[in-house]
Design an enzyme around this catalytic site. Structure first.
Site, PDB file in Angstrom:
ATOM      1  N   ARG A  24       0.654  -1.270   0.111  1.00  0.00           N
ATOM      2  CA  ARG A  24      -0.013  -0.078   0.037  1.00  0.00           C
ATOM      3  C   ARG A  24       0.705   1.345  -0.062  1.00  0.00           C
ATOM      4  O   ARG A  24       0.529   2.338   0.631  1.00  0.00           O
ATOM      5  CB  ARG A  24      -0.904  -0.004   1.215  1.00  0.00           C
ATOM      6  CG  ARG A  24      -1.982  -0.863   1.079  1.00  0.00           C
ATOM      7  CD  ARG A  24      -3.225  -0.534   0.377  1.00  0.00           C
ATOM      8  NE  ARG A  24      -4.177  -1.489  -0.067  1.00  0.00           N
ATOM      9  CZ  ARG A  24      -5.091  -1.527   0.522  1.00  0.00           C
ATOM     10  NH1 ARG A  24      -5.429  -0.801   1.926  1.00  0.00           N
ATOM     11  NH2 ARG A  24      -6.115  -2.621   0.389  1.00  0.00           N
ATOM     12  N   ARG A  28      -3.645   6.740   0.637  1.00  0.00           N
ATOM     13  CA  ARG A  28      -4.206   8.050   1.223  1.00  0.00           C
ATOM     14  C   ARG A  28      -3.211   8.527   2.385  1.00  0.00           C
ATOM     15  O   ARG A  28      -3.381   9.822   2.498  1.00  0.00           O
ATOM     16  CB  ARG A  28      -5.797   7.646   2.020  1.00  0.00           C
ATOM     17  CG  ARG A  28      -6.780   7.575   1.244  1.00  0.00           C
ATOM     18  CD  ARG A  28      -7.811   6.564   1.651  1.00  0.00           C
ATOM     19  NE  ARG A  28      -7.371   5.277   2.299  1.00  0.00           N
ATOM     20  CZ  ARG A  28      -8.059   4.361   2.809  1.00  0.00           C
ATOM     21  NH1 ARG A  28      -9.823   4.728   2.872  1.00  0.00           N
ATOM     22  NH2 ARG A  28      -7.604   3.272   3.098  1.00  0.00           N
ATOM     23  N   ARG A  37      -7.442  11.226  -5.713  1.00  0.00           N
ATOM     24  CA  ARG A  37      -8.605  10.523  -5.327  1.00  0.00           C
ATOM     25  C   ARG A  37      -9.809  11.492  -4.680  1.00  0.00           C
ATOM     26  O   ARG A  37     -10.811  10.791  -4.735  1.00  0.00           O
ATOM     27  CB  ARG A  37      -7.934   9.555  -3.898  1.00  0.00           C
ATOM     28  CG  ARG A  37      -9.325   8.759  -3.144  1.00  0.00           C
ATOM     29  CD  ARG A  37      -9.489   7.544  -4.001  1.00  0.00           C
ATOM     30  NE  ARG A  37     -10.050   6.586  -3.214  1.00  0.00           N
ATOM     31  CZ  ARG A  37     -11.575   6.907  -2.952  1.00  0.00           C
ATOM     32  NH1 ARG A  37     -12.144   7.839  -3.597  1.00  0.00           N
ATOM     33  NH2 ARG A  37     -12.244   6.042  -2.336  1.00  0.00           N
ATOM     34  N   ASP A  73      -6.596  -3.405  -7.625  1.00  0.00           N
ATOM     35  CA  ASP A  73      -6.994  -3.941  -6.352  1.00  0.00           C
ATOM     36  C   ASP A  73      -7.274  -5.503  -6.582  1.00  0.00           C
ATOM     37  O   ASP A  73      -7.660  -5.747  -7.739  1.00  0.00           O
ATOM     38  CB  ASP A  73      -8.254  -3.329  -6.011  1.00  0.00           C
ATOM     39  CG  ASP A  73      -8.612  -3.582  -4.558  1.00  0.00           C
ATOM     40  OD1 ASP A  73      -7.996  -2.907  -3.568  1.00  0.00           O
ATOM     41  OD2 ASP A  73      -9.303  -4.607  -4.249  1.00  0.00           O
ATOM     42  N   TYR A 150     -13.819 -12.612   0.356  1.00  0.00           N
ATOM     43  CA  TYR A 150     -14.934 -11.540  -0.019  1.00  0.00           C
ATOM     44  C   TYR A 150     -16.084 -11.873  -0.768  1.00  0.00           C
ATOM     45  O   TYR A 150     -17.160 -11.197  -0.567  1.00  0.00           O
ATOM     46  CB  TYR A 150     -13.974 -10.524  -0.704  1.00  0.00           C
ATOM     47  CG  TYR A 150     -13.008  -9.843  -0.058  1.00  0.00           C
ATOM     48  CD1 TYR A 150     -13.443  -8.594   0.806  1.00  0.00           C
ATOM     49  CD2 TYR A 150     -11.557  -9.831   0.372  1.00  0.00           C
ATOM     50  CE1 TYR A 150     -12.454  -7.840   1.939  1.00  0.00           C
ATOM     51  CE2 TYR A 150     -10.737  -9.235   0.878  1.00  0.00           C
ATOM     52  CZ  TYR A 150     -11.413  -8.270   1.535  1.00  0.00           C
ATOM     53  OH  TYR A 150     -10.475  -7.459   2.373  1.00  0.00           O
TER      54      TYR A 150
HETATM   55  O1  CP3 Z   1       0.234   0.394  -3.311  1.00  0.00           O
HETATM   56  C1  CP3 Z   1      -0.073  -0.743  -3.438  1.00  0.00           C
HETATM   57  O2  CP3 Z   1       0.041  -1.386  -2.295  1.00  0.00           O
HETATM   58  C2  CP3 Z   1      -0.966  -1.009  -4.617  1.00  0.00           C
HETATM   59  C3  CP3 Z   1      -2.409  -0.741  -4.575  1.00  0.00           C
HETATM   60  C4  CP3 Z   1      -3.276  -1.910  -3.778  1.00  0.00           C
HETATM   61  C5  CP3 Z   1      -4.607  -1.665  -3.318  1.00  0.00           C
HETATM   62  N1  CP3 Z   1      -5.137  -2.531  -3.049  1.00  0.00           N
HETATM   63  C6  CP3 Z   1      -5.411  -0.224  -3.752  1.00  0.00           C
HETATM   64  C7  CP3 Z   1      -6.108   0.281  -2.665  1.00  0.00           C
HETATM   65  C8  CP3 Z   1      -2.968  -3.226  -3.423  1.00  0.00           C
HETATM   66  C9  CP3 Z   1      -1.872  -4.136  -3.475  1.00  0.00           C
HETATM   67  C10 CP3 Z   1      -4.275  -3.727  -2.892  1.00  0.00           C
HETATM   68  C11 CP3 Z   1      -4.460  -5.213  -2.275  1.00  0.00           C
HETATM   69  C12 CP3 Z   1      -5.651  -5.534  -1.469  1.00  0.00           C
HETATM   70  N2  CP3 Z   1      -7.100  -4.899  -1.661  1.00  0.00           N
HETATM   71  C13 CP3 Z   1      -5.755  -6.418  -0.584  1.00  0.00           C
HETATM   72  C14 CP3 Z   1      -4.509  -7.146  -0.225  1.00  0.00           C
HETATM   73  C15 CP3 Z   1      -3.318  -6.470   0.709  1.00  0.00           C
HETATM   74  C16 CP3 Z   1      -3.972  -6.180   2.066  1.00  0.00           C
HETATM   75  O3  CP3 Z   1      -4.119  -5.150   2.575  1.00  0.00           O
HETATM   76  O4  CP3 Z   1      -4.222  -7.153   2.937  1.00  0.00           O
HETATM   77  C17 CP3 Z   1      -6.883  -6.361  -0.091  1.00  0.00           C
HETATM   78  C18 CP3 Z   1      -7.252  -7.211   1.058  1.00  0.00           C
HETATM   79  C19 CP3 Z   1      -7.803  -5.541  -0.810  1.00  0.00           C
HETATM   80  C20 CP3 Z   1      -9.227  -5.207  -0.621  1.00  0.00           C
HETATM   81  C21 CP3 Z   1      -9.359  -3.890  -0.286  1.00  0.00           C
HETATM   82  N3  CP3 Z   1      -9.268  -2.658  -1.027  1.00  0.00           N
HETATM   83  C22 CP3 Z   1      -9.822  -3.487   1.100  1.00  0.00           C
HETATM   84  C23 CP3 Z   1      -9.793  -4.081   2.161  1.00  0.00           C
HETATM   85  C24 CP3 Z   1     -10.063  -2.032   0.877  1.00  0.00           C
HETATM   86  C25 CP3 Z   1     -10.236  -1.057   1.884  1.00  0.00           C
HETATM   87  C26 CP3 Z   1      -9.397  -0.890   2.938  1.00  0.00           C
HETATM   88  C27 CP3 Z   1      -9.182   0.731   3.064  1.00  0.00           C
HETATM   89  O5  CP3 Z   1      -7.911   0.778   3.688  1.00  0.00           O
HETATM   90  O6  CP3 Z   1      -9.866   1.313   2.910  1.00  0.00           O
HETATM   91  C28 CP3 Z   1      -9.477  -1.937  -0.377  1.00  0.00           C
HETATM   92  C29 CP3 Z   1      -9.484  -0.306  -0.837  1.00  0.00           C
HETATM   93  C30 CP3 Z   1      -8.016   0.056  -1.600  1.00  0.00           C
HETATM   94  N4  CP3 Z   1      -7.249  -0.514  -2.505  1.00  0.00           N
HETATM   95  C31 CP3 Z   1      -7.557   1.336  -1.190  1.00  0.00           C
HETATM   96  C32 CP3 Z   1      -6.379   1.169  -1.718  1.00  0.00           C
HETATM   97  C33 CP3 Z   1      -5.229   2.234  -2.060  1.00  0.00           C
HETATM   98  C34 CP3 Z   1      -8.031   2.329  -0.388  1.00  0.00           C
HETATM   99  C35 CP3 Z   1      -7.841   3.685  -0.419  1.00  0.00           C
HETATM  100  C36 CP3 Z   1      -9.004   4.390  -1.440  1.00  0.00           C
HETATM  101  O7  CP3 Z   1      -9.952   3.955  -1.020  1.00  0.00           O
HETATM  102  O8  CP3 Z   1      -8.562   5.422  -2.051  1.00  0.00           O
END
Ligand code: CP3
Length: 344
Positions: A24, A28, A37, A73, A150
């Site tokens: 990540r 944000r 965003r 994602d 999920y």
């Molecule tokens: O920079 C990076 O790592 C690359 C981008 C990336 C995202 N999601 C973008 C994202 C990666 C590698 C992921 C993987 C991902 N997505 C995982 C596996 C990694 C982990 O954290 O365990 C999982 C479980 C997801 C599913 C997911 N997507 C969740 C649970 C959430 C919400 C959590 C939160 O922090 O709000 C997301 C949204 C998401 N995917 C964001 C980002 C940057 C949140 C930011 C936003 O809403 O702008």
């Protein structure tokens, strides 16, 4: 082409300094990300390669990390399979029509990733072009179990009751679901490599919810089949999960050149369990980035000391960067890891 410390370490070759990147790392906590965003939803960014590519490059430029990770994602592939995915504010991902039974699983559609996930692959091509060999690009996908969690729970879960009800009550359907997911995940990862990804990370984030016995019966065969398929791509693979201290031998058995571990187990103990014939990635607590600078630096040094200069350590967090994280702390970790062991 510059030799990459990240790709070399993933293959357990000696490197002049430990590579570092962050899960990540685009997100944000970074003002540049928030600026984009504020104008576009997460799914919109993922669907528009020029935006996704820009966001992918932000931490490379701002932090000087040793790997870029594709901005996408893990949940995107479930949309062409026929599921309604939304990112609801404050709720995280939500699937409005989750999979409940054999009938729902049978209705999941096969996916042509080159067509349905073309924007993801175009982002890979754009980023590779922009990086021009300076920093390697990591592709990724969710592991079959974490994606299934999920798809079945319809969102985040603490207890995974729906998942466990399915896998204990109807193991045939469970295996059918994981096979379908593993097919799409494998297709997508191989397509990312064809588009230019130079390494792959498989996120099995929530697999720590399972006992070793259940992991072996219900998950390992599918993850192993996936990693066996990925071997043909010829790029290093990273197998990551959270809360896996009791599963490390099994994750190793399932596959991955590098095993990613969280902070709940000391890095050296984890590496013993994984075996020194695999590389290891980790494992700073993401919350340590909120500690005073001296305490943060102490914790980074403890991890580097536990790796002991053995070839095959990639520095990372034990899970993703949290939204409120101070950017200067992240930058300080990069600088400290880079300064460590680089000699006079
Ligand atoms: O920079 C990076 O790592 C690359 C981008 C990336 C995202 N999601 C973008 C994202 C990666 C590698 C992921 C993987 C991902 N997505 C995982 C596996 C990694 C982990 O954290 O365990 C999982 C479980 C997801 C599913 C997911 N997507 C969740 C649970 C959430 C919400 C959590 C939160 O922090 O709000 C997301 C949204 C998401 N995917 C964001 C980002 C940057 C949140 C930011 C936003 O809403 O702008």
């Amino acid at each position: 082409m510059v030799v990459s410390v990240f790709l070399e370490a993933a293959r357990r070759r000696p490197v002049p300094r430990t590579p570092v990147w962050f899960m990540r790392q685009a997100g944000r906590y970074m003002a540049e990300y928030r600026a984009i965003r504020s104008r576009h939803s997460l799914l919109e960014i993922c669907a528009r390669p020029e935006l996704a590519a820009e966001v992918t490059l932000q931490p490379v430029e701002r932090l000087g990390v040793d790997a870029a990770i594709l901005f996408s994602d893990i949940l995107l592939p479930v949309v062409p399979m026929g599921l309604d995915l939304e990112f609801a504010a404050g709720e995280g991902p939500v699937i409005r029509n989750p999979v409940k039974d054999a009938g729902d699983i049978a209705r999941l559609r096969p996916v042509d990733v080159e067509e349905s996930l073309a924007s993801v692959l175009e982002t890979v091509r754009l980023v590779r072009g922009a990086l021009d060999g300076r920093t390697p690009l990591l592709g990724f996908a969710g592991a079959p179990f974490t994606l299934a969690s999920y798809v079945v729970e319809g969102g985040a879960s603490r207890s995974f009751v729906k998942v466990k009800r399915l896998l204990y009550g109807d193991p045939g359907s469970w295996h059918a679901l994981l096979e379908k997911l593993a097919r799409v995940i494998g297709d997508l990862l191989l397509a990312q490599v064809r588009a230019g990804a130079q390494a792959l990370q498989v996120f099995d984030s929530w697999v720590g919810a399972l006992s070793p016995e259940d992991y072996r019966s219900y998950v390992l065969p599918h993850s192993r089949a996936l990693f066996e398929r990925l071997a043909s791509a010829g790029v290093p693979t990273i197998h990551f999960g959270v809360g896996t201290a009791t599963l490390l031998e099994l994750l190793r058995e399932a596959g991955g050149d590098v095993i990613g571990v969280d902070w709940r187990i000391p890095l050296d103990a984890a590496w013993e369990r994984v075996g020194h014939d695999r590389a290891i990635q980790g494992n700073l607590d993401p919350a340590a980035l909120f500690a005073p600078r001296e305490e943060l630096e102490r914790r980074v040094r403890v991890i580097l000391d536990r790796a002991g200069g053995r070839p095959g350590h990639i520095f990372n967090l034990g899970h993703g960067i949290l939204p409120e994280t101070p950017v200067e702390s992240v930058r300080a970790v990069v600088d400290l890891v880079h300064a460590h062991g680089s000699g006079p």
